[in-house]
Design an enzyme around this catalytic site. Sequence first.
Site, PDB file in Angstrom:
ATOM      1  N   GLY A 223     -12.468 -24.415  11.427  1.00  0.00           N
ATOM      2  CA  GLY A 223     -13.918 -24.541  11.444  1.00  0.00           C
ATOM      3  C   GLY A 223     -14.646 -23.502  10.623  1.00  0.00           C
TER       4      GLY A 223
ATOM      5  N   ASP B 296     -18.336 -26.934  15.396  1.00  0.00           N
ATOM      6  CA  ASP B 296     -19.156 -26.145  16.336  1.00  0.00           C
ATOM      7  C   ASP B 296     -20.209 -25.303  15.619  1.00  0.00           C
ATOM      8  OD1 ASP B 296     -17.493 -27.092  18.314  1.00  0.00           O
ATOM      9  OD2 ASP B 296     -16.395 -25.213  18.581  1.00  0.00           O
ATOM     10  N   HIS B 297     -19.834 -24.744  14.461  1.00  0.00           N
ATOM     11  CA  HIS B 297     -20.762 -23.822  13.797  1.00  0.00           C
ATOM     12  C   HIS B 297     -21.997 -24.526  13.232  1.00  0.00           C
ATOM     13  CE1 HIS B 297     -18.220 -20.443  14.427  1.00  0.00           C
ATOM     14  NE2 HIS B 297     -17.196 -21.094  13.910  1.00  0.00           N
TER      15      HIS B 297
ATOM     16  N   GLU C  88      -1.259 -26.218  20.789  1.00  0.00           N
ATOM     17  CA  GLU C  88      -1.910 -25.673  19.596  1.00  0.00           C
ATOM     18  C   GLU C  88      -1.670 -24.172  19.621  1.00  0.00           C
ATOM     19  OE1 GLU C  88      -5.947 -26.884  18.717  1.00  0.00           O
ATOM     20  OE2 GLU C  88      -6.287 -25.074  17.528  1.00  0.00           O
TER      21      GLU C  88
ATOM     22  N   THR D  51     -15.866 -15.909  20.372  1.00  0.00           N
ATOM     23  CA  THR D  51     -15.119 -17.126  20.093  1.00  0.00           C
ATOM     24  C   THR D  51     -13.915 -17.123  21.030  1.00  0.00           C
ATOM     25  OG1 THR D  51     -13.927 -18.362  18.365  1.00  0.00           O
ATOM     26  CG2 THR D  51     -13.849 -15.967  18.223  1.00  0.00           C
ATOM     27  N   THR D  52     -13.078 -18.160  20.959  1.00  0.00           N
ATOM     28  CA  THR D  52     -11.924 -18.216  21.861  1.00  0.00           C
ATOM     29  C   THR D  52     -10.944 -17.119  21.463  1.00  0.00           C
ATOM     30  OG1 THR D  52     -12.285 -20.598  21.777  1.00  0.00           O
ATOM     31  CG2 THR D  52     -10.331 -19.837  22.931  1.00  0.00           C
TER      32      THR D  52
ATOM     33  N   HIS E   9     -16.027 -28.071  20.657  1.00  0.00           N
ATOM     34  CA  HIS E   9     -15.775 -27.340  21.897  1.00  0.00           C
ATOM     35  C   HIS E   9     -17.038 -27.436  22.745  1.00  0.00           C
ATOM     36  CE1 HIS E   9     -14.302 -23.257  23.790  1.00  0.00           C
ATOM     37  NE2 HIS E   9     -14.650 -24.135  24.692  1.00  0.00           N
TER      38      HIS E   9
ATOM     39  N   ARG F 194     -18.679 -26.017  25.447  1.00  0.00           N
ATOM     40  CA  ARG F 194     -18.548 -24.823  26.290  1.00  0.00           C
ATOM     41  C   ARG F 194     -19.397 -24.977  27.539  1.00  0.00           C
ATOM     42  NH1 ARG F 194     -16.279 -20.224  23.147  1.00  0.00           N
ATOM     43  NH2 ARG F 194     -16.671 -19.085  25.039  1.00  0.00           N
TER      44      ARG F 194
ATOM     45  N   HIS G 259      -7.257 -21.398  14.457  1.00  0.00           N
ATOM     46  CA  HIS G 259      -8.072 -20.211  14.697  1.00  0.00           C
ATOM     47  C   HIS G 259      -7.895 -19.212  13.561  1.00  0.00           C
ATOM     48  CE1 HIS G 259     -10.546 -17.293  16.706  1.00  0.00           C
ATOM     49  NE2 HIS G 259     -10.849 -18.237  17.554  1.00  0.00           N
ATOM     50  N   GLY G 260      -9.001 -18.994  12.852  1.00  0.00           N
ATOM     51  CA  GLY G 260      -9.008 -17.989  11.789  1.00  0.00           C
ATOM     52  C   GLY G 260      -8.321 -18.433  10.506  1.00  0.00           C
TER      53      GLY G 260
ATOM     54  N   ARG H 112     -23.450 -23.291  24.352  1.00  0.00           N
ATOM     55  CA  ARG H 112     -24.066 -22.450  23.318  1.00  0.00           C
ATOM     56  C   ARG H 112     -24.148 -23.155  21.964  1.00  0.00           C
ATOM     57  NH1 ARG H 112     -19.565 -17.755  22.390  1.00  0.00           N
ATOM     58  NH2 ARG H 112     -19.858 -17.521  24.622  1.00  0.00           N
ATOM     59  N   HIS H 113     -23.302 -24.137  21.731  1.00  0.00           N
ATOM     60  CA  HIS H 113     -23.427 -24.877  20.462  1.00  0.00           C
ATOM     61  C   HIS H 113     -23.404 -26.390  20.689  1.00  0.00           C
ATOM     62  CE1 HIS H 113     -19.109 -24.343  20.801  1.00  0.00           C
ATOM     63  NE2 HIS H 113     -19.096 -23.132  20.274  1.00  0.00           N
TER      64      HIS H 113
ATOM     65  N   GLU I  87     -12.246 -29.695  22.681  1.00  0.00           N
ATOM     66  CA  GLU I  87     -11.759 -28.437  23.265  1.00  0.00           C
ATOM     67  C   GLU I  87     -12.623 -28.137  24.484  1.00  0.00           C
ATOM     68  OE1 GLU I  87     -12.218 -25.376  20.415  1.00  0.00           O
ATOM     69  OE2 GLU I  87     -10.862 -26.286  18.989  1.00  0.00           O
TER      70      GLU I  87
ATOM     71  N   ARG J 248     -32.595 -22.543  16.184  1.00  0.00           N
ATOM     72  CA  ARG J 248     -33.999 -22.958  16.194  1.00  0.00           C
ATOM     73  C   ARG J 248     -34.335 -23.918  17.328  1.00  0.00           C
ATOM     74  NH1 ARG J 248     -37.086 -22.123  11.237  1.00  0.00           N
ATOM     75  NH2 ARG J 248     -36.564 -19.965  10.829  1.00  0.00           N
TER      76      ARG J 248
ATOM     77  N   ASN K 237     -13.467 -28.464  12.680  1.00  0.00           N
ATOM     78  CA  ASN K 237     -14.248 -28.007  13.831  1.00  0.00           C
ATOM     79  C   ASN K 237     -15.704 -27.799  13.394  1.00  0.00           C
ATOM     80  OD1 ASN K 237     -15.580 -26.175  15.609  1.00  0.00           O
ATOM     81  ND2 ASN K 237     -13.617 -25.748  16.570  1.00  0.00           N
TER      82      ASN K 237
HETATM   83  N1  PXP Z   1      -8.691 -24.288  17.570  1.00  0.00           N
HETATM   84  C1  PXP Z   1      -9.230 -23.822  18.729  1.00  0.00           C
HETATM   85  C2  PXP Z   1      -8.553 -24.173  20.013  1.00  0.00           C
HETATM   86  C3  PXP Z   1     -10.414 -23.068  18.725  1.00  0.00           C
HETATM   87  O1  PXP Z   1     -10.932 -22.625  19.885  1.00  0.00           O
HETATM   88  C4  PXP Z   1     -11.045 -22.815  17.487  1.00  0.00           C
HETATM   89  C5  PXP Z   1     -12.329 -22.047  17.467  1.00  0.00           C
HETATM   90  O2  PXP Z   1     -13.323 -22.773  18.092  1.00  0.00           O
HETATM   91  C6  PXP Z   1     -10.471 -23.318  16.315  1.00  0.00           C
HETATM   92  C7  PXP Z   1      -9.274 -24.030  16.384  1.00  0.00           C
HETATM   93  C8  PXP Z   1     -11.101 -23.111  14.972  1.00  0.00           C
HETATM   94  O3  PXP Z   1     -11.127 -21.750  14.653  1.00  0.00           O
HETATM   95  P1  PXP Z   1     -11.919 -21.263  13.372  1.00  0.00           P
HETATM   96  O4  PXP Z   1     -13.353 -21.614  13.576  1.00  0.00           O
HETATM   97  O5  PXP Z   1     -11.640 -19.808  13.331  1.00  0.00           O
HETATM   98  O6  PXP Z   1     -11.334 -22.012  12.196  1.00  0.00           O
END
Ligand code: PXP
Length: 245
Positions: free
Chosen positions: A213, A9-10, A151, A100-101, A43, A45, A191-192, A49-50, A70, A18, A7
């Site tokens: 991510g 997104d970050h 998921e 976050t989600t 994702h 959104r 996630h996490g 935002r990203h 996503e 910036r 992922n």
């Molecule tokens: N899966 C889904 C559906 C998510 O929304 C996210 C966070 O955007 C992730 C996976 C990845 O989570 P993390 O960034 O905590 O690894």
Amino acid sequence: MPRLGVNIDHIATLRQVRGGREPDPVWAAALAELAGADGITIHLREDRRHIQDRDLRLLRETVRTRLNLEMSVEPAIVTLAIQARPDQVTLVPERRAELTTEGGLDVIGQHARVAEAMARLRDAGLEVSLFIDPDPKQVEASCALGAQAVELHTGRYADASHAADQARELEALVLAGQTAVAGGVALHAGHGLNYTNVGAVARIPRMAELNIGHSIVSRAVLMGLECAVRDMKACIQNATIGLAR
Ligand code: PXP
């Protein structure tokens, strides 16, 4: 072995701070793929935002593995997904105020909205995964709706600070995973997840895909910092060679 969806997104979050062009998530996706990622997850959104529409467009052209988009069930976003044609769409809940989600999609409570989005996506021939809490009832509802995958939200497992809590949350993931397999849908999780907690989730029977991510991008920032500082010192040094001080 489960596929790894990275992922990115970050990377886009850092760029948006910036409002400029770097770091570019399109470059990040290419590097992740060269390093062995099995897929790229983004994702889009509603508040942008990203990840931006431009990222989706370019990543659809450049990603060589699998592009997993996503997104919320909002009709306008569903239309964008149908136009972009990612390899997989993962429907997630979305609240503007969240960092976050925060939880899984409530497939039971939001049945009509989820079913409507899914029908449009499936009619367009897109694969749909539903991001849900590890609750067998949510898994069964997802199977009944015709999802290709679920998921499982691993946030509660990842956040558990005591071994007993973590074991209980892992058990919930295993049970929900069994329900998914019995219902004939592919099993994903995310996630996490990080470098210490990923192993037990990767070992859940029939786990097919992990989307990760934050921990990967966090590690990349720290692992890459030394090299980045050295490169900047070299730039300054090269620019000033021969100058009298
Ligand atoms: N899966 C889904 C559906 C998510 O929304 C996210 C966070 O955007 C992730 C996976 C990845 O989570 P993390 O960034 O905590 O690894």
